[in-house]
Write an enzyme that holds these catalytic residues in place. Structure first.
Site, PDB file in Angstrom:
ATOM      1  CG  HIS A  51      34.325 -79.603  52.661  1.00  0.00           C
ATOM      2  ND1 HIS A  51      34.290 -80.404  53.788  1.00  0.00           N
ATOM      3  CD2 HIS A  51      34.592 -80.445  51.630  1.00  0.00           C
ATOM      4  CE1 HIS A  51      34.524 -81.657  53.449  1.00  0.00           C
ATOM      5  NE2 HIS A  51      34.704 -81.712  52.142  1.00  0.00           N
ATOM      6  NE  ARG A  55      34.725 -84.716  42.293  1.00  0.00           N
ATOM      7  CZ  ARG A  55      34.688 -85.294  43.481  1.00  0.00           C
ATOM      8  NH1 ARG A  55      35.795 -85.381  44.211  1.00  0.00           N
ATOM      9  NH2 ARG A  55      33.578 -85.774  43.959  1.00  0.00           N
ATOM     10  CG  ASN A  85      39.257 -85.682  47.405  1.00  0.00           C
ATOM     11  OD1 ASN A  85      39.119 -84.516  47.047  1.00  0.00           O
ATOM     12  ND2 ASN A  85      38.223 -86.480  47.564  1.00  0.00           N
ATOM     13  CE  LYS A 131      38.775 -83.545  54.688  1.00  0.00           C
ATOM     14  NZ  LYS A 131      37.926 -83.518  53.521  1.00  0.00           N
ATOM     15  CG  HIS A 153      36.149 -87.689  56.049  1.00  0.00           C
ATOM     16  ND1 HIS A 153      35.500 -87.536  54.850  1.00  0.00           N
ATOM     17  CD2 HIS A 153      35.523 -88.718  56.669  1.00  0.00           C
ATOM     18  CE1 HIS A 153      34.522 -88.443  54.751  1.00  0.00           C
ATOM     19  NE2 HIS A 153      34.529 -89.169  55.848  1.00  0.00           N
ATOM     20  CG  HIS A 196      31.752 -84.161  55.994  1.00  0.00           C
ATOM     21  ND1 HIS A 196      32.306 -84.997  56.921  1.00  0.00           N
ATOM     22  CD2 HIS A 196      32.560 -84.205  54.901  1.00  0.00           C
ATOM     23  CE1 HIS A 196      33.406 -85.533  56.414  1.00  0.00           C
ATOM     24  NE2 HIS A 196      33.582 -85.062  55.191  1.00  0.00           N
ATOM     25  CG  ASP A 262      31.653 -82.884  51.309  1.00  0.00           C
ATOM     26  OD1 ASP A 262      32.619 -82.819  50.528  1.00  0.00           O
ATOM     27  OD2 ASP A 262      31.354 -83.923  51.917  1.00  0.00           O
ATOM     28  CG  HIS A 266      30.815 -88.594  42.130  1.00  0.00           C
ATOM     29  ND1 HIS A 266      32.162 -88.858  42.029  1.00  0.00           N
ATOM     30  CD2 HIS A 266      30.577 -88.369  43.447  1.00  0.00           C
ATOM     31  CE1 HIS A 266      32.711 -88.810  43.241  1.00  0.00           C
ATOM     32  NE2 HIS A 266      31.778 -88.502  44.116  1.00  0.00           N
TER      33      HIS A 266
HETATM   34  O1  DOR Z   1      30.907 -88.221  49.881  1.00  0.00           O
HETATM   35  C1  DOR Z   1      32.065 -87.829  49.792  1.00  0.00           C
HETATM   36  N1  DOR Z   1      32.600 -87.487  48.604  1.00  0.00           N
HETATM   37  N2  DOR Z   1      32.811 -87.739  50.898  1.00  0.00           N
HETATM   38  C2  DOR Z   1      34.127 -87.485  50.839  1.00  0.00           C
HETATM   39  O2  DOR Z   1      34.753 -87.418  51.866  1.00  0.00           O
HETATM   40  C3  DOR Z   1      34.809 -87.320  49.548  1.00  0.00           C
HETATM   41  C4  DOR Z   1      33.853 -86.844  48.534  1.00  0.00           C
HETATM   42  C5  DOR Z   1      34.403 -86.917  47.129  1.00  0.00           C
HETATM   43  O3  DOR Z   1      35.518 -86.439  46.919  1.00  0.00           O
HETATM   44  O4  DOR Z   1      33.695 -87.394  46.237  1.00  0.00           O
HETATM   45 ZN    ZN Z   2      34.608 -83.505  51.166  1.00  0.00          ZN
END
Ligand code: DOR
Ligand code: ZN
Length: 399
Positions: A51, A55, A85, A131, A153, A196, A262, A266
């Site tokens: 997981h 990006r 995502n 997913k 999720h 998670h 996970d 950012h």
């Molecule tokens: O905290 C999270 N960030 N939870 C998620 O499900 C997505 C992830 C993200 O892609 O930043």
């Molecule tokens: Zn995630």
């Protein structure tokens, strides 16, 4: 190619030499052979992180597949499974194929790629796990495929709100919301893997419904009352300290199946906005295996259980021949010395985002990393780049 050293083999550390074939798989494991290169320290299977959010495509300013997989390698992770995502979201076989070919040119460790569950149309060409973001869409039972690996999720849109501070965020997206989502999945009569997991009550529900589950390092090692501000904002949220301790007990006693990071980076600028506007997610692919190895040294977890939850079981769940030092398995190895305890510093890590909530933590990082028989990291330096390869995730039994 032959390496000798102290290997983790069938639950024990043994002196051995392993021979690796042209295809990167372990061919022989013997007490001794001629022409073996000696590796210092302890040799374990490479870590497996099912997981991560690297990006790419779309948010390369936060991380890209090169920096993400480089960080993974330095943290002892040799196989990652990347989430869909992206921008655009990976919700068609065409986009999935395109992503596979783009990121494949930059990968420093082996990888597989998730595909959005809603887009699955029975196309058997895709060797992908799936997913499902439950807070984004409902998927009817008839549209949930059988015989594929599905990570969920588990939070529902109707029970989440927002908050302006870290502790309040726990109450805004409460544990009860996760439980509600898991109960709903229970009505499908299918097998799911819950991402998670954030409370022990949710773990109990998974057991009742026969689901597997993963816990993140942040739900084990961080909690809502730490001074992290938006740097601790993540979905599902950080919970109370006692909850983190109970999750740790569940991991040790076998009720939680595996650990997955996970890793969701950012930028500092994004996280420095006010809490409500800051995006959720924590970077951690490079630090969690080293933290676990330090906890092994301190006898907080046995080596055998650590190898199970970080390497063996994640590979077994996906059905890939990795995560074990055994004949016929990919020769993905990490070498470390239990005396090499090091304070974690964000500036020493390889993330593009440049921060980590684990600065106060100590870890034991691998000094060498071997991917399908080839050294990629030696004495803490990267010596072979972009040698990671796509690994198909086989279809399971219809169930
Ligand atoms: O905290 C999270 N960030 N939870 C998620 O499900 C997505 C992830 C993200 O892609 O930043
Ligand atoms: Zn995630």
């Amino acid at each position: 190619m032959r390496y000798e050293g102290r290997f983790y083999y069938r639950g024990e550390l043994v002196e051995a030499c392993i021979e690796i074939g042209e295809d990167g798989k372990i061919e022989r494991i013997k007490k001794s052979m001629d022409g073996c290169e000696k590796i210092d320290g302890v040799l374990l299977p490479g870590g497996i992180d099912i997981h991560v959010h690297f990006r790419e495509p779309g948010y390369e300013y936060k991380e890209d597949f090169y920096t993400g997989t480089l960080s993974a390698a330095f943290g002892g992770i040799t196989f990652v499974v990347d989430m869909p995502n992206n921008n655009p979201p990976i919700d068609s076989v065409e986009l999935w194929e395109e992503k596979k070919s783009t990121v494949g040119k930059k990968a420093n460790v082996d990888f597989a790629l998730f595909l959005m569950l809603k887009s699955y149309n029975g196309d058997v060409r895709v060797n992908a796990p799936f997913k499902w973001y439950m807070y984004e869409e409902n998927i009817e039972k008839k549209n949930v495929p059988k015989g594929v690996f599905i990570t969920v999720h588990a939070e529902l849109k109707d029970c989440i709100s927002s908050s302006s501070y870290l502790r309040g965020y726990d109450f805004a997206r409460p544990e009860a919301c996760e439980r509600k989502a898991i109960k709903k999945l229970g009505e499908y009569g299918r097998k799911f893997h819950i991402a998670h997991i954030s409370s022990v009550d949710s773990v109990d529900l998974c057991k009742i419904f026969g689901f597997t589950c993963e816990v993140t390092p942040h739900h084990l090692f961080l909690h809502r009352d730490m001074e992290l501000g938006a740097f601790g904002k993540v979905n599902p949220p950080l919970r109370a300290r006692w909850q983190a301790e109970k999750l740790w007990d569940s991991l040790i006693n076998g009720r939680i199946d595996i650990v997955a990071s996970d890793h969701a980076p950012h930028t500092i600028e994004e996280k420095e906005q006010d809490f409500e506007s800051a995006p959720p997610g924590i970077p951690e692919v490079e630090t969690y295996l080293p933290i676990f190895m330090r906890l092994v040294k301190e006898n907080r977890i046995g080596l055998r259980r650590a190898v199970e939850v970080l390497m063996e079981k994640p590979a077994q769940l996906l059905g890939v021949k990795k995560g074990k030092i055994e004949m016929g398995y990919d020769a993905d190895l990490i070498a470390l010395k239990f005396s090499d305890v090091k304070r974690i510093r964000a500036r020493d890590l390889h993330y593009k985002c440049g921060w980590s909530p684990y600065e106060e933590f100590y870890g034991i990082f691998p000094h060498s990393v071997i991917l399908r028989g080839e050294k990629v990291i030696e004495k803490g330096e990267i010596i072979a780049e972009r040698t990671g390869k796509f690994i198909p995730v086989p279809r399971g039994e219809e169930s």
